[in-house]
Write a protein that holds these residues in place. Structure first.
Motif, mmCIF file in Angstrom:
data_model
loop_
_atom_site.group_PDB
_atom_site.id
_atom_site.type_symbol
_atom_site.label_atom_id
_atom_site.label_comp_id
_atom_site.label_asym_id
_atom_site.label_seq_id
_atom_site.Cartn_x
_atom_site.Cartn_y
_atom_site.Cartn_z
ATOM 1 N N ARG A 1 -14.764 -9.863 24.959
ATOM 2 C CA ARG A 1 -13.400 -9.612 25.432
ATOM 3 C C ARG A 1 -12.419 -9.857 24.290
ATOM 4 N NH1 ARG A 1 -11.341 -12.314 30.678
ATOM 5 N NH2 ARG A 1 -11.857 -14.219 29.540
ATOM 6 N N LEU A 2 -11.551 -8.891 24.070
ATOM 7 C CA LEU A 2 -10.616 -8.968 22.958
ATOM 8 C C LEU A 2 -9.248 -9.458 23.408
ATOM 9 C CD1 LEU A 2 -11.447 -5.618 21.143
ATOM 10 C CD2 LEU A 2 -12.087 -7.911 20.420
ATOM 11 N N PHE A 3 -8.744 -10.456 22.706
ATOM 12 C CA PHE A 3 -7.372 -10.915 22.872
ATOM 13 C C PHE A 3 -6.652 -10.615 21.554
ATOM 14 C CE2 PHE A 3 -9.694 -13.234 25.984
ATOM 15 C CZ PHE A 3 -8.817 -13.546 27.007
ATOM 16 N N TRP A 4 -5.498 -9.973 21.630
ATOM 17 C CA TRP A 4 -4.818 -9.524 20.412
ATOM 18 C C TRP A 4 -3.901 -10.616 19.856
ATOM 19 C CZ3 TRP A 4 -7.619 -6.160 22.748
ATOM 20 C CH2 TRP A 4 -8.027 -5.009 22.076
ATOM 21 N N HIS A 5 -4.399 -11.343 18.895
ATOM 22 C CA HIS A 5 -3.589 -12.324 18.190
ATOM 23 C C HIS A 5 -4.301 -12.664 16.896
ATOM 24 C CE1 HIS A 5 -6.588 -15.200 19.501
ATOM 25 N NE2 HIS A 5 -6.350 -14.860 20.749
ATOM 26 N N ALA A 6 -3.569 -13.204 15.956
ATOM 27 C CA ALA A 6 -4.152 -13.580 14.671
ATOM 28 C C ALA A 6 -4.364 -15.086 14.633
ATOM 29 C CB ALA A 6 -3.237 -13.149 13.527
ATOM 30 N N GLY A 7 -5.178 -15.530 13.706
ATOM 31 C CA GLY A 7 -5.433 -16.960 13.574
ATOM 32 C C GLY A 7 -6.648 -17.196 12.703
ATOM 33 N N SER B 1 -27.318 -3.977 23.600
ATOM 34 C CA SER B 1 -26.172 -3.550 24.406
ATOM 35 C C SER B 1 -24.910 -4.260 23.932
ATOM 36 C CB SER B 1 -26.428 -3.866 25.887
ATOM 37 O OG SER B 1 -25.273 -3.624 26.670
ATOM 38 N N LEU B 2 -23.846 -3.486 23.723
ATOM 39 C CA LEU B 2 -22.559 -4.039 23.302
ATOM 40 C C LEU B 2 -21.476 -3.554 24.261
ATOM 41 C CD1 LEU B 2 -20.679 -5.500 21.273
ATOM 42 C CD2 LEU B 2 -20.539 -3.337 20.013
ATOM 43 N N ILE B 3 -20.741 -4.509 24.834
ATOM 44 C CA ILE B 3 -19.632 -4.194 25.730
ATOM 45 C C ILE B 3 -18.361 -4.770 25.114
ATOM 46 C CG2 ILE B 3 -18.647 -4.517 28.032
ATOM 47 C CD1 ILE B 3 -21.523 -4.936 29.058
ATOM 48 N N ILE B 4 -17.381 -3.913 24.863
ATOM 49 C CA ILE B 4 -16.097 -4.340 24.301
ATOM 50 C C ILE B 4 -15.015 -4.050 25.332
ATOM 51 C CG2 ILE B 4 -14.455 -4.095 22.407
ATOM 52 C CD1 ILE B 4 -16.712 -2.961 20.709
ATOM 53 N N ARG B 5 -14.285 -5.088 25.731
ATOM 54 C CA ARG B 5 -13.221 -4.929 26.720
ATOM 55 C C ARG B 5 -11.935 -5.557 26.205
ATOM 56 N NH1 ARG B 5 -14.963 -8.055 31.623
ATOM 57 N NH2 ARG B 5 -15.975 -9.361 30.065
ATOM 58 N N ILE C 1 -5.766 -1.058 16.015
ATOM 59 C CA ILE C 1 -5.268 -1.267 14.665
ATOM 60 C C ILE C 1 -4.583 -2.624 14.522
ATOM 61 C CG2 ILE C 1 -3.036 -0.182 15.091
ATOM 62 C CD1 ILE C 1 -5.189 -0.021 11.860
ATOM 63 N N ALA C 2 -4.139 -3.222 15.644
ATOM 64 C CA ALA C 2 -3.471 -4.524 15.592
ATOM 65 C C ALA C 2 -4.468 -5.679 15.534
ATOM 66 C CB ALA C 2 -2.552 -4.696 16.797
ATOM 67 N N LEU C 3 -5.742 -5.371 15.727
ATOM 68 C CA LEU C 3 -6.776 -6.398 15.681
ATOM 69 C C LEU C 3 -7.047 -6.787 14.227
ATOM 70 C CD1 LEU C 3 -8.580 -7.751 17.865
ATOM 71 C CD2 LEU C 3 -10.354 -6.100 17.263
ATOM 72 N N ASP C 4 -7.364 -8.048 13.996
ATOM 73 C CA ASP C 4 -7.646 -8.504 12.638
ATOM 74 C C ASP C 4 -8.732 -7.640 11.997
ATOM 75 O OD1 ASP C 4 -7.306 -11.038 10.702
ATOM 76 O OD2 ASP C 4 -9.427 -10.471 10.770
#
Length: 233
Positions: A82-88, A106-110, A119-122
């Motif tokens: 699960r992706l949360f959009w923030h940097a760190g 198996s890869l699940i991306i949510r 594009i905003a992901l690190d």
């Protein structure tokens, strides 16, 4: 010490009935050496991670376990991320952990939340996720709610057999992502077996857009042997 009068095959069969019962499987790892491999294999078969701060703490513990016992790495067959959009700084921990699943099938991306632009992901996390797509054992990929996900990466994934996309609204120009695409020298051709998507025609991230990508003459993943297809009209 093995349990007397019980073959390893029978022990493995009994423990296999506990699939999904995490607490009992954890106890099985402490019984004896003959219980350990199968119990660990079932415990680590499916992993769920996310890029939140709390999720990163879990990821750090997992990474430590996999580093101390590399044998566990090959047990992981399914990853739900699960992706949360923030940097760190913890993003580097996540990116590093994503290199430790060599037998992933198996890869699940949510996405999670309203900020869900690829594009905003690190960049290190983007590259790590894209690199997984080139792994030889990976056969199934599901991407949900990630706007701007570069569908063109599937052209290089000849080993895939199942793709599902939903809410993947790509920009008309994905040129900015190509710098992060892992380069594969494998010339093999593969054939997708199932394709599931959202709207057939809803812009550059539609199911039709993915079909256009995979029917490109340069794609190493083909649709000519497709057995299952689903898209909303």
């Amino acid at each position: 010490m093995p349990i007397p009068h019980l073959s390893q095959e029978l022990i493995d069969s009994i423990i296999a009935q506990l699939r999904g019962d995490v607490q009992t499987l954890r106890k099985c790892t402490l019984v004896c050496q003959s219980f350990l491999p199968t119990a660990q294999r079932l415990l680590f078969a499916a992993v769920e991670l996310d890029s939140s701060t709390e999720g990163t703490n879990v990821c750090t513990k997992l990474q430590t376990s996999l580093s101390l016992n590399p044998r566990l790495q090959r047990y992981i067959e399914s990853l739900s991320f699960r992706l949360f959009w923030h940097a760190g700084n913890h993003i580097q921990v996540l990116a590093g952990a994503l290199t430790m699943f060599p037998n992933l099938r198996s890869l699940i991306i949510r996405s999670f939340g309203t900020e869900n632009q690829w594009i905003a992901l690190d960049s290190s996390l983007r590259y790590a996720l894209l690199n997984i797509l080139n792994q030889a054992e990976l056969v199934s990929v599901s991407v949900t709610g990630v706007q701007g996900f570069p569908l063109s990466v599937f052209m290089r994934c000849h080993q895939l057999r199942h793709i599902s996309i939903e809410g993947v609204v790509a920009h008309s120009n994905n040129s900015h992502v190509h710098h992060f695409l892992p380069v594969s020298s494998d010339p093999n051709t593969g054939w997708l077996e199932s394709l599931s998507g959202g709207e057939w025609e809803s812009g550059a991230g539609s199911t039709r857009a993915l079909v256009d990508v995979l029917t490109n003459p340069h794609s190493s993943l083909r649709l000519s042997r497709l057995r299952s297809f689903a898209a909303a009209l």
